[in-house]
Enzyme design. Structure first.
Site, PDB file in Angstrom:
ATOM      1  N   LYS A 239      55.584  43.244  47.961  1.00 20.54           N
ATOM      2  CA  LYS A 239      54.477  42.432  47.440  1.00 20.54           C
ATOM      3  C   LYS A 239      54.379  42.541  45.927  1.00 20.54           C
ATOM      4  O   LYS A 239      54.233  41.550  45.219  1.00 20.54           O
ATOM      5  CB  LYS A 239      53.182  42.867  48.121  1.00 20.54           C
TER       6      LYS A 239
ATOM      7  N   SER B 126      46.373  46.915  44.065  1.00 19.51           N
ATOM      8  CA  SER B 126      47.402  46.337  43.198  1.00 19.51           C
ATOM      9  C   SER B 126      47.592  44.880  43.603  1.00 19.51           C
ATOM     10  O   SER B 126      48.179  44.586  44.654  1.00 19.51           O
ATOM     11  CB  SER B 126      48.721  47.098  43.349  1.00 19.51           C
TER      12      SER B 126
ATOM     13  N   LYS C  41      50.159  47.509  36.056  1.00 18.81           N
ATOM     14  CA  LYS C  41      50.649  48.003  37.347  1.00 18.81           C
ATOM     15  C   LYS C  41      51.907  47.255  37.769  1.00 18.81           C
ATOM     16  O   LYS C  41      52.844  47.845  38.309  1.00 18.81           O
ATOM     17  CB  LYS C  41      49.564  47.865  38.418  1.00 18.81           C
TER      18      LYS C  41
END
Length: 300
Positions: A240, A97, A172
């Site tokens: 993140k 990701s 995502k």
């Protein structure tokens, strides 16, 4: 089921190991590389390679499952990276990701070598990886997605070709926004209920039968109550992902106010020492502010 192929897999962590194991179970020849020693069943049933370059030389399709954008860049383009071992006609499938813009740049460099590229980030955590029930959102050409899909079907159930390269990563990021806000909502509700004197386990049970029911309430709500914060997906990784969302929003000239609030709760958890805990531990930030835990830790 896909016919047996030579498959590379780089990154055998919490998510990567069970994903790669499903490829082994499907009968594929597996070539693996990981920063630490290869665990079973890979040490005995796969070819453990000394570098990402060797993986790419041996395999026709190379999967990546590493933590962040710089990690993907290093695995692909370092001196001993994947790109150095590719030959025309091979395919790279990145299940990490990472940044959608960087993904498009990486794909262009791989395409210049005559190879295909699919970004295929996954959702479902360790539970989904072990159960081969991951949701997988893909970007790439129809042809490249078609090559990757039979292999992805060994690892997931809901597999969607969203669009061109980068579209999987955009999806995502959207997923991570929704998951983070749901975790924050469940955490707020359970802290409120507990501090108001209600049994949080029974509150959760009641809510599971109504419109507030969700997978997050089911799984993460239980973790908050039972204090089981061993990582299925770490706070640090969700931090993140939310930063990717906020950076993307800034570049698009838009605001994501609820995402920003969730990101601050993640930051608070990290500051409290929970960066490596499961993202359901976001509740600890709200507990600290309320000076009240949902339930007491068993060790206390």
């Amino acid at each position: 089921m896909a016919s047996p192929q030579k498959i590379g897999f780089i990154g055998l962590g919490i998510m990567g190991a069970p994903m790669a194991a499903h490829l082994l179970d499907a009968g594929h020849a597996l070539f693996v590389h990981t920063r630490s020693g290869a665990p079973e069943p890979f040490a005995s049933q796969a070819r453990v390679c000394a570098s990402a370059t060797e993986v790419a030389r041996q395999a026709n399709i190379v999967f990546l499952m590493v933590p962040d954008t710089p990690d993907v860049q290093k695995v692909l383009f370092a001196e001993d990276g994947v790109a150095a071992g590719l030959s025309a006609g091979k395919l790279v499938v990145d299940c990490s990701s990472i940044d959608p813009i960087a993904t498009r740049a990486f794909a262009q460099r791989i395409a210049a070598l005559g190879c295909g590229y699919v970004d295929a980030p996954v959702s479902g955590g360790e539970v989904g990886a072990r159960a081969a029930s991951l949701t997988i959102m893909c970007g790439g050409t129809e042809a490249d997605f078609g090559r990757a899909r039979p292999l992805l079907e060994a690892m997931g159930k809901n597999i969607t070709h969203v669009g061109d390269v980068g579209a999987g990563q955009v999806t995502k990021v959207a997923n991570q926004i929704i998951v983070a806000l749901n975790i924050a909502a469940v955490a707020e509700a359970l802290v409120f209920a507990s501090k108001a004197g209600a049994d949080p386990a029974k509150v959760r049970q009641a809510l599971m039968g109504g419109f507030a029911s969700s997978r997050v309430l089911e799984v993460h709500g239980e973790r908050m109550i039972k204090r089981t914060f061993s990582p299925g997906f770490r706070i640090a990784l969700h931090q993140k992902d939310l930063q990717l969302a906020l950076q993307g929003a800034r570049s698009l000239g838009m605001a994501l106010p609820q995402t920003a609030a969730a990101a601050q709760l993640m930051n608070t958890c990290a500051a409290l020492g929970h960066a490596q805990s499961d993202h359901s531990a976001l509740v600890k930030a709200l507990e600290a502010m309320a000076q009240h835990p949902v339930t007491r830790d068993p060790a206390q």
